[in-house]
Design an enzyme around this catalytic site. Structure first.
Site, PDB file in Angstrom:
ATOM      1  N   GLU A  99       0.805  -1.230   0.000  1.00 19.79           N
ATOM      2  CA  GLU A  99       0.000   0.000   0.000  1.00 19.79           C
ATOM      3  C   GLU A  99       0.837   1.279   0.000  1.00 19.79           C
ATOM      4  O   GLU A  99       0.526   2.224   0.720  1.00 19.79           O
ATOM      5  CB  GLU A  99      -0.923   0.011   1.237  1.00 19.79           C
ATOM      6  CG  GLU A  99      -1.880  -1.138   1.269  1.00 19.79           C
ATOM      7  CD  GLU A  99      -2.717  -1.197   2.546  1.00 19.79           C
ATOM      8  OE1 GLU A  99      -3.906  -1.494   2.428  1.00 19.79           O
ATOM      9  OE2 GLU A  99      -2.182  -0.964   3.636  1.00 19.79           O
TER      10      GLU A  99
HETATM   11  C1  TNX Z   1      -4.424  -3.802   4.701  1.00 19.52           C
HETATM   12  S1  TNX Z   1      -3.066  -6.087   3.800  1.00 19.52           S
HETATM   13  C2  TNX Z   1      -3.136  -3.679   5.175  1.00 19.52           C
HETATM   14  C3  TNX Z   1      -2.936  -3.341   6.581  1.00 19.52           C
HETATM   15  C4  TNX Z   1      -4.231  -3.155   7.315  1.00 19.52           C
HETATM   16  C5  TNX Z   1      -5.218  -4.216   6.877  1.00 19.52           C
HETATM   17  C6  TNX Z   1      -6.498  -4.178   7.643  1.00 19.52           C
HETATM   18  C7  TNX Z   1      -1.841  -5.213   3.928  1.00 19.52           C
HETATM   19  C8  TNX Z   1      -0.622  -5.760   3.426  1.00 19.52           C
HETATM   20  N1  TNX Z   1      -2.000  -4.009   4.487  1.00 19.52           N
HETATM   21  O1  TNX Z   1      -2.147  -2.169   6.685  1.00 19.52           O
HETATM   22  O2  TNX Z   1      -3.977  -3.256   8.671  1.00 19.52           O
HETATM   23  O3  TNX Z   1      -5.473  -4.027   5.524  1.00 19.52           O
HETATM   24  O4  TNX Z   1      -7.305  -5.257   7.329  1.00 19.52           O
END
Ligand code: TNX
Length: 478
Positions: free
Chosen positions: A288
């Site tokens: 992300e």
């Molecule tokens: C996505 S999945 C994220 C996390 C959050 C999560 C909450 C991923 C690699 N990153 O930063 O905590 O969703 O469900």
């Protein structure tokens, strides 16, 4: 697994039972004694064999290093494996053959029959992980140890610790001390947060290792990094430190990819973390990174993977790292919700191995139903059957089953502020995911699994583990 029950051949554990260990198996034998003593109240001395009681032998011949064979007759219990890790996994099965009350931390009345029979068993995947996010809500060392014990029951062999995120930096780095002392000083919701000293971290690693669990530490970058940016103004492109963050948004922070200091920072962090970590993996996050341009992201990830490799570590990253150029050894953790991902599939053709954690199946922070009081639902609702009914080896189209190195069950803690909250979301789903990691697809069957899962209820109750009593599961009463 082949399991042949033998009626009338139960072994009676008594106050006179002894545990005999081959040289090299003493650690597992002590662990077993430690598991059995509180509820039985028996002394269960550990000694060198041979003898007639419970024997842990390193004479196994299973081709898999974690494979084991367990034979229970009315006269003795014999567990054989080729490695201590195999014996350890066999011990988890042995526990299941005793009454549920064996999991109680206080003395219970007997008798203590071990169900008679013959078991030959080995894992499907070498990597079976559980991830704990201690960044969004900090968990003290004792809680991490408790979680290690809880997941070890289900033959999980990796603990991925998500140590850093926007809301907190949870490990002391001596060369950048404010990361922990300032960057670890709060958490989601604004509570006091916390951090692990290097001695704390080493104690967690040792506790896990004694349970044949390898710790996989994650420092998430270039995004999910606000706690570090808040701690050191000079890490920011504009030289200004942002405030600490206690909300739950994702994707707003980035390391400054063009600053040389950024790579000195990564080098220092990786050097200390690598030195503290005996396991092969360092998880560098990479998810992300929506505040980093695609070109910067690729440049950054390529450079930091090389740093980790130079410290002798294998890089694990969220599957976003396929947008860079993964090293031949880099392992990508798939967290998408879709069953196709062209770039991930293409990376596997070039040799990238995958850990499967599809958010719509494996995320333990997703709600079970719309009325679950905790958790999130961006990846969907995940009742127990949903967490069980998917095949890690065939989930992603265009990916050969041989590219899948294992499975992991992540638990993100934006909404989970206590150990009870974590347990409620993890159980029973973690057991379903653990079975996907251990048992072959050929034995996958919800109707038989749900009965075995229902038998875990009284065990969690005896152990004091909080769990969700899913209406999909026929919970046993004792
Ligand atoms: C996505 S999945 C994220 C996390 C959050 C999560 C909450 C991923 C690699 N990153 O930063 O905590 O969703 O469900």
């Amino acid at each position: 697994m082949t399991a042949q029950p033998a009626t009338g051949a139960d072994y009676a554990l008594t106050s006179g039972t002894r545990i005999y260990a081959d040289p090299g198996a003493e650690g597992v034998a002590q662990y077993l004694a430690g598991v059995l003593r509180p509820a039985t109240g028996y002394p269960l001395p550990v000694q060198a064999g041979p003898g007639t009681g419970i024997s842990l032998l390193l004479t196994g011949t299973d081709p898999n290093p974690e494979g084991y064979q367990l034979d229970v007759t009315s006269s003795k219990v014999v567990l054989r494996a080729r490695t201590a890790a195999g014996l350890f996994q066999g011990v988890q099965t042995l526990r299941q053959l005793l009454p549920a009350k064996v999991e109680s931390p206080t003395a219970q009345p007997g008798p203590w029959p071990v169900a008679g029979g013959h078991v030959v068993d080995r894992p499907r995947y070498a990597y079976r992980g559980a991830m704990l996010d201690v960044a969004r809500h900090f968990r003290p060392v004792a809680d991490v140890k408790r979680y290690i014990d809880e997941v070890a029951r289900y033959k999980i062999n990796h603990l991925h610790l998500h140590l850093t995120d926007d809301q907190g930096w949870r490990l002391v780095i001596n060369s950048w001390p404010r990361l922990a002392t300032y960057g670890g000083s709060t958490q989601v919701g604004g509570g006091p947060g916390g951090y692990y000293t290097q001695a704390d971290y080493t104690a967690i690693v040792a506790y896990a290792a004694a349970r044949h669990i390898t710790v996989v530490p994650e420092v998430d970058m270039p995004g999910h990094i606000n706690a570090a940016l808040a701690s050191y103004a000079e890490l920011n492109c504009d030289g200004k430190a942002p405030p600490l963050y206690t909300g739950v948004e994702v994707g707003f922070s980035s390391l400054c990819v063009d600053k040389e200091l950024t790579y000195r920072f990564v080098e220092d962090v990786v050097a200390e973390l690598a030195a503290l970590t005996p396991g092969p993996y360092l998880h560098l996050g990479g998810d992300e990174a929506t505040s980093t341009t695609p070109a910067d992201y690729a440049r950054f990830v390529n450079r930091v993977q090389a740093i980790a490799q130079a410290h002798g570590k294998t890089v694990l990253g969220w599957h976003d790292v396929v947008n860079a150029t993964p090293l031949p050894t880099t392992v990508a953790q798939y967290w998408g919700t879709e069953t196709s991902h062209a770039k991930v599939a293409a990376a596997t053709k070039k040799g990238t191995k995958l850990i499967m954690s599809p958010a719509s199946k494996a995320y333990l922070d997703m709600k079970y139903t719309s009325s679950t009081p905790l958790g999130q639902d961006w990846a969907g609702l995940i009742e127990v059957k949903t967490s069980y009914n998917w095949n890690p080896g065939a989930f992603l189209s265009g990916v050969d089953p041989s590219a899948v190195h294992g499975i992991e069950a992540p638990i993100w803690t934006e909404t989970l502020a206590s150990q009870r909250d974590i347990e409620y979301m993890a159980f029973p789903r973690l057991a379903a995911l653990a079975e996907l990691g251990w048992s072959p697809w050929s034995t996958h069957d919800w109707n038989t699994f749900k009965v075995r899962l229902g038998a875990q209820g009284p065990r969690w109750k005896a152990a004091g583990v909080t769990y969700y009593r899913s209406p999909q599961v026929p919970w046993a009463t004792s």
